[in-house]
Motif scaffolding. Sequence first.
Motif: not given
Length: 354
Positions: A91-100, A106-110
């Motif tokens: 479950w990433g942030c949902g808004t960074c380039p990787r999540c999008l 590999y979410c870019d916004r820890p």
Amino acid sequence: MRALRLESWQSTPQLREVPVPEPGPGQVLVQMGGAGACHSDLHLMDEFTDGALPWGPPFTLGHENAGWVHAVGSHVHGLEPGQPVAVVGAWGCGTCPRCLAGLETYCDRPDLAPAPGGGGGLGLDGGMADYLLVPSARHVVPLPEGLAPADAAPLTDAALTPYHAIRRSREKLVPGSLAVVIGVGGLGHLAVQILRATTAAVVVAVDAREAARDLAVRSGADLALAPGDSLVDQIREAGHGFGADVVLDMVGTDQTLQTAAAAARQLADITLVGLGGGTLPYSFFSVPYEVSVQSTYWGNRSELVEVLDLAARGHLRPEVTRFPLDRAGMVYDRLREGAIEGRAVVVAHEEYTP
Ligand code: FEH
Ligand code: ZN
Ligand code: ZN
């Protein structure tokens, strides 16, 4: 509700009574039908400490989850109570380039993700409970017809992880190629099935346990070998005298990585999947020319949809041992003893109860 809680690092999980969560806007409450017991959970209980991962206890275990939609928050559409679903684990942030791009592992916004790289059962409350609160409907995938949650749960990690790893090497898994799977446990037996179902490679499995080797053959391996002095020679023989084009190390110890390097031919992919803590010295001459060595971590939503389709059409059949939620604690003891064949799944509900 009941929940198997990891209350601190290096501790024994405890079955506790906790409130049933309420889904807020965009959220989905899933009634749990199956939560797989992953070998990684043993590392959380036995060895990890603060700083090992960007998140930590206390949380409810279970990061391999499927069940039925029980309730949805506002702004959730297309999901109905009673609908069988699988849960995407990371479950990433949902808004960074990787999540999008769908790559939430590999979410870019820890700084924005509540448990970077983690999710339910890995830093946030997971599915070894009666209910699982999923923070966004994007993490919920409807199950194809004929797949029950208890059988689908292992697909969300034990199948998804090797599926993602195998996809990286699909150009090398052509007719005449050789793939080696070291370790035939929850992930390994499904790695064999995925190789059989999606590639043209000859598949060799390696495991010290005879029962695991039998499972590998039942899963479609062309050959199942025990570790030993002649192992690498036997692998070469299986590959027309050449080494392996792809090696999946599902264990990840010094010894298994050494075996992987010795079995690999030039241009091979060695993919480290297991958390055994082993290392492989890497220098120009330590492995055959142009051998790539890489770790891999879980998989993403679109790959899970593909895995569910393979299973729904009978190409993947997880070997599942079911345990009731009230006996979830003992599952990890059995896992630690190496006594689980295939995947152990904790079942809180055999069927949906509104
Ligand atoms: C869990 C925690 C840390 C690394 C890898 C894992 C996998 O089991 C995720 O499925
Ligand atoms: Zn896992
Ligand atoms: Zn992100």
